[in-house]
Design a protein around this motif. Structure first.
Motif, short mmCIF file in Angstrom:
data_model
loop_
_atom_site.label_atom_id
_atom_site.label_comp_id
_atom_site.label_asym_id
_atom_site.label_seq_id
_atom_site.Cartn_x
_atom_site.Cartn_y
_atom_site.Cartn_z
N UNK A 54 0.83 -1.21 0.00
CA UNK A 54 0.00 0.00 0.00
C UNK A 54 0.86 1.26 0.00
N UNK A 55 1.94 1.24 0.78
CA UNK A 55 2.84 2.39 0.79
C UNK A 55 3.47 2.61 -0.58
N UNK A 56 3.90 1.53 -1.21
CA UNK A 56 4.51 1.63 -2.54
C UNK A 56 3.50 2.14 -3.56
N UNK A 66 -2.62 -3.48 -13.30
CA UNK A 66 -2.89 -3.73 -11.88
C UNK A 66 -1.61 -4.19 -11.21
N UNK A 67 -1.53 -3.93 -9.93
CA UNK A 67 -0.37 -4.35 -9.16
C UNK A 67 -0.87 -5.20 -8.01
N UNK A 68 -0.27 -6.37 -7.83
CA UNK A 68 -0.66 -7.27 -6.77
C UNK A 68 0.53 -7.55 -5.86
N UNK A 69 0.26 -7.68 -4.59
CA UNK A 69 1.27 -8.03 -3.61
C UNK A 69 0.86 -9.33 -2.98
N UNK A 70 1.74 -10.30 -3.00
CA UNK A 70 1.44 -11.61 -2.42
C UNK A 70 2.57 -12.02 -1.48
N UNK A 71 2.22 -12.78 -0.50
CA UNK A 71 3.22 -13.32 0.42
C UNK A 71 3.45 -14.77 0.03
N UNK A 72 4.65 -15.05 -0.38
CA UNK A 72 4.95 -16.41 -0.83
C UNK A 72 6.16 -16.96 -0.20
#
Length: 72
Positions: A54-56, A66-72
């Motif tokens: 969210x900060x980025x 679209x931009x997605x952030x995932x924890x992998x």
């Protein structure tokens, strides 16, 4: 010693791609990472990574993807 010549050399070494090519590269890389990396389901880590994303996204320029952030 000035960093300017090094910066110029670095910029000249970068291969330019179109926005559409960059989007496709991102999609392909995402698919490869998701195949090889198990998803992490830790609430604290997930919350931290979402906050970073969210900060980025607030400080990044508007992009036509679209931009997605995932924890992998």
């Amino acid at each position: 010693m000035s960093v300017y010549p090094r910066l110029v050399a670095l910029l000249l070494a970068i291969t330019l791609v179109s926005v559409q090519e960059e989007i496709e590269i991102g999609k392909q890389t995402d698919a490869q990472v998701r195949q090889k990396t198990p998803e992490l389901r830790d609430p604290a880590t997930t919350s931290y990574i979402r906050g970073l994303g969210q900060q980025l996204s607030r400080s990044a320029p508007v992009v036509p993807a679209s931009v997605a952030v995932a924890v992998g």
